[in-house]
Motif scaffolding. Structure first.
Motif, PDB file in Angstrom:
ATOM      1  N   PRO A 114       0.861  -1.120   0.106  1.00  0.00           N
ATOM      2  CA  PRO A 114       0.096   0.099   0.197  1.00  0.00           C
ATOM      3  C   PRO A 114       0.804   1.369   0.229  1.00  0.00           C
ATOM      4  CG  PRO A 114      -0.791  -1.574   1.464  1.00  0.00           C
ATOM      5  CD  PRO A 114       0.388  -2.241   1.011  1.00  0.00           C
ATOM      6  N   GLU A 115       1.862   1.407   0.651  1.00  0.00           N
ATOM      7  CA  GLU A 115       2.807   2.467   0.544  1.00  0.00           C
ATOM      8  C   GLU A 115       3.686   2.560  -0.568  1.00  0.00           C
ATOM      9  OE1 GLU A 115       5.132  -0.778   2.745  1.00  0.00           O
ATOM     10  OE2 GLU A 115       3.082  -0.097   2.660  1.00  0.00           O
ATOM     11  N   GLY A 116       3.707   1.645  -1.437  1.00  0.00           N
ATOM     12  CA  GLY A 116       4.290   1.690  -2.686  1.00  0.00           C
ATOM     13  C   GLY A 116       4.000   2.510  -3.719  1.00  0.00           C
ATOM     14  N   LEU A 117       4.649   2.801  -4.662  1.00  0.00           N
ATOM     15  CA  LEU A 117       4.340   3.636  -5.810  1.00  0.00           C
ATOM     16  C   LEU A 117       4.359   3.097  -7.185  1.00  0.00           C
ATOM     17  CD1 LEU A 117       3.772   6.772  -6.367  1.00  0.00           C
ATOM     18  CD2 LEU A 117       6.351   6.966  -6.639  1.00  0.00           C
ATOM     19  N   VAL A 118       3.209   3.152  -8.050  1.00  0.00           N
ATOM     20  CA  VAL A 118       3.316   2.739  -9.558  1.00  0.00           C
ATOM     21  C   VAL A 118       4.075   4.032 -10.294  1.00  0.00           C
ATOM     22  CG1 VAL A 118       1.938   2.196 -11.335  1.00  0.00           C
ATOM     23  CG2 VAL A 118       1.390   1.516  -9.097  1.00  0.00           C
ATOM     24  N   LEU A 119       5.036   3.619 -11.179  1.00  0.00           N
ATOM     25  CA  LEU A 119       5.562   4.624 -12.073  1.00  0.00           C
ATOM     26  C   LEU A 119       4.872   4.242 -13.725  1.00  0.00           C
ATOM     27  CD1 LEU A 119       7.523   4.863 -10.027  1.00  0.00           C
ATOM     28  CD2 LEU A 119       9.192   4.861 -11.605  1.00  0.00           C
ATOM     29  N   ASN A 120       3.995   5.259 -14.039  1.00  0.00           N
ATOM     30  CA  ASN A 120       3.309   4.846 -15.253  1.00  0.00           C
ATOM     31  C   ASN A 120       3.980   5.473 -16.239  1.00  0.00           C
ATOM     32  OD1 ASN A 120       1.437   5.028 -17.385  1.00  0.00           O
ATOM     33  ND2 ASN A 120      -0.342   6.091 -16.479  1.00  0.00           N
ATOM     34  N   LEU A 121       4.521   4.710 -17.153  1.00  0.00           N
ATOM     35  CA  LEU A 121       5.668   4.878 -17.986  1.00  0.00           C
ATOM     36  C   LEU A 121       5.354   4.667 -19.557  1.00  0.00           C
ATOM     37  CD1 LEU A 121       8.840   3.994 -16.146  1.00  0.00           C
ATOM     38  CD2 LEU A 121       7.489   6.197 -16.134  1.00  0.00           C
ATOM     39  N   THR A 122       3.832   4.641 -19.423  1.00  0.00           N
ATOM     40  CA  THR A 122       3.221   4.215 -20.774  1.00  0.00           C
ATOM     41  C   THR A 122       3.200   5.429 -21.758  1.00  0.00           C
ATOM     42  OG1 THR A 122       0.794   4.816 -19.949  1.00  0.00           O
ATOM     43  CG2 THR A 122       1.527   2.476 -19.751  1.00  0.00           C
ATOM     44  N   ASN A 123       2.591   5.124 -23.070  1.00  0.00           N
ATOM     45  CA  ASN A 123       2.402   6.114 -24.100  1.00  0.00           C
ATOM     46  C   ASN A 123       1.395   7.179 -23.330  1.00  0.00           C
ATOM     47  OD1 ASN A 123       4.391   5.051 -25.633  1.00  0.00           O
ATOM     48  ND2 ASN A 123       2.721   4.176 -27.154  1.00  0.00           N
ATOM     49  N   PRO A 124       1.386   8.558 -23.988  1.00  0.00           N
ATOM     50  CA  PRO A 124       0.558   9.456 -23.224  1.00  0.00           C
ATOM     51  C   PRO A 124      -1.049   8.982 -23.433  1.00  0.00           C
ATOM     52  CG  PRO A 124       2.454  10.702 -24.190  1.00  0.00           C
ATOM     53  CD  PRO A 124       2.536   9.139 -24.759  1.00  0.00           C
ATOM     54  N   SER A 125      -1.410   8.394 -24.674  1.00  0.00           N
ATOM     55  CA  SER A 125      -2.778   7.868 -25.085  1.00  0.00           C
ATOM     56  C   SER A 125      -3.309   7.033 -23.948  1.00  0.00           C
ATOM     57  CB  SER A 125      -2.824   7.462 -26.158  1.00  0.00           C
ATOM     58  OG  SER A 125      -1.837   6.399 -26.471  1.00  0.00           O
ATOM     59  N   ALA A 126      -2.268   6.384 -23.222  1.00  0.00           N
ATOM     60  CA  ALA A 126      -3.048   5.347 -22.232  1.00  0.00           C
ATOM     61  C   ALA A 126      -2.715   6.076 -20.758  1.00  0.00           C
ATOM     62  CB  ALA A 126      -1.983   4.235 -22.320  1.00  0.00           C
ATOM     63  N   HIS A 127      -2.277   7.197 -20.648  1.00  0.00           N
ATOM     64  CA  HIS A 127      -1.892   7.741 -19.266  1.00  0.00           C
ATOM     65  C   HIS A 127      -3.420   7.878 -18.477  1.00  0.00           C
ATOM     66  CE1 HIS A 127       2.069   9.813 -19.923  1.00  0.00           C
ATOM     67  NE2 HIS A 127       2.176   8.521 -19.940  1.00  0.00           N
ATOM     68  N   PHE A 128      -4.384   8.367 -19.182  1.00  0.00           N
ATOM     69  CA  PHE A 128      -5.717   8.553 -18.152  1.00  0.00           C
ATOM     70  C   PHE A 128      -6.109   7.121 -17.823  1.00  0.00           C
ATOM     71  CE2 PHE A 128     -10.250   8.462 -18.141  1.00  0.00           C
ATOM     72  CZ  PHE A 128     -10.419   9.175 -17.041  1.00  0.00           C
ATOM     73  N   GLU A 129      -6.269   6.056 -18.721  1.00  0.00           N
ATOM     74  CA  GLU A 129      -6.613   4.825 -18.477  1.00  0.00           C
ATOM     75  C   GLU A 129      -5.988   4.024 -17.203  1.00  0.00           C
ATOM     76  OE1 GLU A 129      -7.215   0.582 -20.375  1.00  0.00           O
ATOM     77  OE2 GLU A 129      -6.418   2.146 -21.693  1.00  0.00           O
ATOM     78  N   ILE A 130      -4.416   4.300 -17.460  1.00  0.00           N
ATOM     79  CA  ILE A 130      -3.782   3.469 -16.413  1.00  0.00           C
ATOM     80  C   ILE A 130      -3.786   4.119 -15.119  1.00  0.00           C
ATOM     81  CG2 ILE A 130      -1.233   2.748 -15.960  1.00  0.00           C
ATOM     82  CD1 ILE A 130      -2.498   0.990 -18.235  1.00  0.00           C
ATOM     83  N   ASN A 131      -3.504   5.370 -15.169  1.00  0.00           N
ATOM     84  CA  ASN A 131      -3.822   6.136 -13.814  1.00  0.00           C
ATOM     85  C   ASN A 131      -5.073   6.147 -13.047  1.00  0.00           C
ATOM     86  OD1 ASN A 131      -1.266   7.494 -14.174  1.00  0.00           O
ATOM     87  ND2 ASN A 131      -2.099   9.379 -15.369  1.00  0.00           N
ATOM     88  N   ALA A 132      -6.093   5.931 -13.586  1.00  0.00           N
ATOM     89  CA  ALA A 132      -7.262   5.493 -13.254  1.00  0.00           C
ATOM     90  C   ALA A 132      -7.425   4.208 -12.590  1.00  0.00           C
ATOM     91  CB  ALA A 132      -8.425   5.844 -14.204  1.00  0.00           C
ATOM     92  N   ALA A 133      -7.062   3.208 -13.309  1.00  0.00           N
ATOM     93  CA  ALA A 133      -6.874   1.808 -12.674  1.00  0.00           C
ATOM     94  C   ALA A 133      -5.999   1.672 -11.645  1.00  0.00           C
ATOM     95  CB  ALA A 133      -6.435   0.936 -13.962  1.00  0.00           C
ATOM     96  N   CYS A 134      -4.949   2.311 -11.561  1.00  0.00           N
ATOM     97  CA  CYS A 134      -3.948   2.198 -10.491  1.00  0.00           C
ATOM     98  C   CYS A 134      -4.811   2.906  -9.234  1.00  0.00           C
ATOM     99  CB  CYS A 134      -2.779   3.123 -10.652  1.00  0.00           C
ATOM    100  SG  CYS A 134      -1.642   2.069 -12.041  1.00  0.00           S
ATOM    101  N   LEU A 135      -5.247   4.132  -9.368  1.00  0.00           N
ATOM    102  CA  LEU A 135      -5.902   4.696  -8.187  1.00  0.00           C
ATOM    103  C   LEU A 135      -6.973   3.991  -7.823  1.00  0.00           C
ATOM    104  CD1 LEU A 135      -5.957   8.610  -9.598  1.00  0.00           C
ATOM    105  CD2 LEU A 135      -4.587   7.516  -7.778  1.00  0.00           C
ATOM    106  N   ALA A 136      -8.074   3.336  -8.840  1.00  0.00           N
ATOM    107  CA  ALA A 136      -9.038   2.544  -8.395  1.00  0.00           C
ATOM    108  C   ALA A 136      -8.488   1.249  -7.614  1.00  0.00           C
ATOM    109  CB  ALA A 136      -9.695   2.021  -9.289  1.00  0.00           C
ATOM    110  N   ALA A 137      -7.313   0.922  -7.787  1.00  0.00           N
ATOM    111  CA  ALA A 137      -6.826  -0.240  -7.046  1.00  0.00           C
ATOM    112  C   ALA A 137      -6.129   0.162  -5.566  1.00  0.00           C
ATOM    113  CB  ALA A 137      -5.759  -1.056  -7.875  1.00  0.00           C
ATOM    114  N   GLY A 138      -6.279   1.542  -5.493  1.00  0.00           N
ATOM    115  CA  GLY A 138      -5.626   1.938  -4.124  1.00  0.00           C
ATOM    116  C   GLY A 138      -4.359   2.339  -3.919  1.00  0.00           C
ATOM    117  N   HIS A 139      -3.569   2.370  -5.254  1.00  0.00           N
ATOM    118  CA  HIS A 139      -2.153   2.571  -5.268  1.00  0.00           C
ATOM    119  C   HIS A 139      -1.638   4.265  -5.584  1.00  0.00           C
ATOM    120  CE1 HIS A 139      -1.079  -1.230  -4.554  1.00  0.00           C
ATOM    121  NE2 HIS A 139      -1.856  -1.752  -5.572  1.00  0.00           N
ATOM    122  N   HIS A 140      -0.874   4.639  -4.941  1.00  0.00           N
ATOM    123  CA  HIS A 140      -0.279   5.946  -5.405  1.00  0.00           C
ATOM    124  C   HIS A 140       0.287   5.994  -6.594  1.00  0.00           C
ATOM    125  CE1 HIS A 140      -0.621   7.343  -1.043  1.00  0.00           C
ATOM    126  NE2 HIS A 140       0.197   5.925  -0.933  1.00  0.00           N
TER     127      HIS A 140
END
Length: 376
Positions: free
Chosen positions: A65-91
């Motif tokens: 839970p105190e870890g961190l996801v680094l979203n290094l995908t293409n910009p077109s995928a940023h919103f989708e991946i960010n939303a999924a990670c936040l929904a899963a409870g991750h920074h």
């Protein structure tokens, strides 16, 4: 030394730059890595000796839970991946931009706030020695009252460069088609925008123009503007001009024009780039800046630096490390919250300005950034 656990989603060209910085942060552990391209994932994990996840859910499950996801995908995928990670409870720490629409960036930030999570945005060069030194010089009044700022992020005539030969450490090609479609403003404006917002707070009005000047780039379109020029009016009264292009000769200067002279730095992508001050003098009735500017240095120790690779000498993990410290200390990260959203909003305003947008009023505000402890 910061300790913490990170996961990487996206194993493209930029991911190798993050991994090159890992040796400066021995307290960081990579729990898992995932990419939708199985071959790219295998090559990346083999090169860096890090564990591959079988999917996004599996990667997130490997992160505490105190870890961190680094979203290094293409910009077109940023919103989708960010939303999924936040929904899963991750920074989340996201490569620029947070999203391709301001409304999406605001939605993500609101989700993070509601869940008590950190959502930050690259670039993190604002936390490096060059930016922090220039900020300290501003606060110290070395140049007197600052009156205007000129910032350049011109990268040369990239459409004629040998970009097909640009290969990362683990074998990823520079994603030229995606870069041309995304645009140099979305990719690069943040390097100096983050510095300006950190020093002066939020931008009130953007007056910008953008255009595609080289229409026959390689790849399937539509392509983004390859030139943008913006005048930024800050709530604090500062006025700055920012230029981004992949057509003009390479120029990464930033100049702060003050009553007493000019503060400058010539390399946005070098954490250790010298900051200099040229005082203004009159010589034989001619007003000029002194041709031998003196270097400005911080008095205390500064963070270690990575060696130059290609065009950059940046520690790409400065941002994630600062966010992990913020999570542990129970405070807002310098790169998260309204700072990340405002940075995205201003960047998008410049990118999408076109020919007739005129003056654009920004919706989101943020305060100036707290300096790093070693730069106060």
């Amino acid at each position: 030394m910061t300790e913490g656990t990170i996961c990487l989603v996206g194993c493209g060209f930029v991911a190798d730059l993050y991994m090159r910085s890992l040796r400066l942060h021995p307290g960081l552990r990579v729990a898992a890595v995932w990419d939708r391209d199985a071959d790219r994932l295998a090559a990346f994990c083999a090169h860096w000796n890090v564990p591959a996840a079988s999917g996004l859910d599996a990667m997130l499950a490997a992160l505490p839970p105190e870890g961190l996801v680094l979203n290094l995908t293409n910009p077109s995928a940023h919103f989708e991946i960010n939303a999924a990670c936040l929904a899963a409870g991750h920074h989340v720490y996201c490569e620029k931009p947070l999203a391709l629409r301001v409304e999406e960036a605001i939605e993500l930030a609101e989700t993070a706030r509601e869940k008590g999570l950190q959502l930050g945005s690259a670039p993190c060069s604002v936390l490096g020695e060059a930016a922090q030194t220039l900020g300290h010089a501003l606060r110290s009044g070395i140049a007197g009252t600052p009156r205007a700022i000129y910032a350049e992020l011109d990268d040369g005539f990239v459409p004629q460069a040998a970009y097909r030969k640009w290969i990362s450490a683990s074998g990823a090609p520079w994603p030229f088609e995606d870069e041309f479609r995304t645009g140099c403003t979305l990719e690069h404006a943040g390097y100096y925008l983050a510095w300006l917002i950190a020093w002066f707070g939020s931008v009130r009005t953007v007056v910008a123009a953008s255009a595609e000047t080289v229409p026959d780039k390689t790849g399937a379109g539509p392509m983004a503007p390859d030139l943008s020029v913006a005048t930024l009016f800050f709530h604090t009264g500062m006025v700055a001009r920012l230029t981004c292009s992949i057509v003009a000769p390479h120029d990464h200067r930033i100049r702060v024009i003050g009553d007493a002279g000019v503060l400058s730095c010539n390399a946005a992508w070098d954490n250790g780039a010298p900051v200099r001050f040229a005082r203004r003098v009159t010589v034989r009735r001619r007003l000029m800046e002194w041709p031998l500017p003196r270097r400005i240095r911080l008095t205390g120790p500064t963070p270690p630096k990575v060696k130059r690779w290609g065009a950059a000498a940046m520690d790409f993990l400065l941002g994630p490390v600062e966010m992990l410290d913020a999570i542990r200390e129970g405070r807002q990260s310098r790169l998260a919250g309204t700072f990340a959203v405002h940075l995205t909003e201003v960047t998008l305003a410049i990118q999408n300005a076109g020919e007739h947008s005129g003056a654009q009023t920004m919706q989101v505000t943020c305060p100036p950034m707290e300096p790093m402890p070693w730069a106060r």
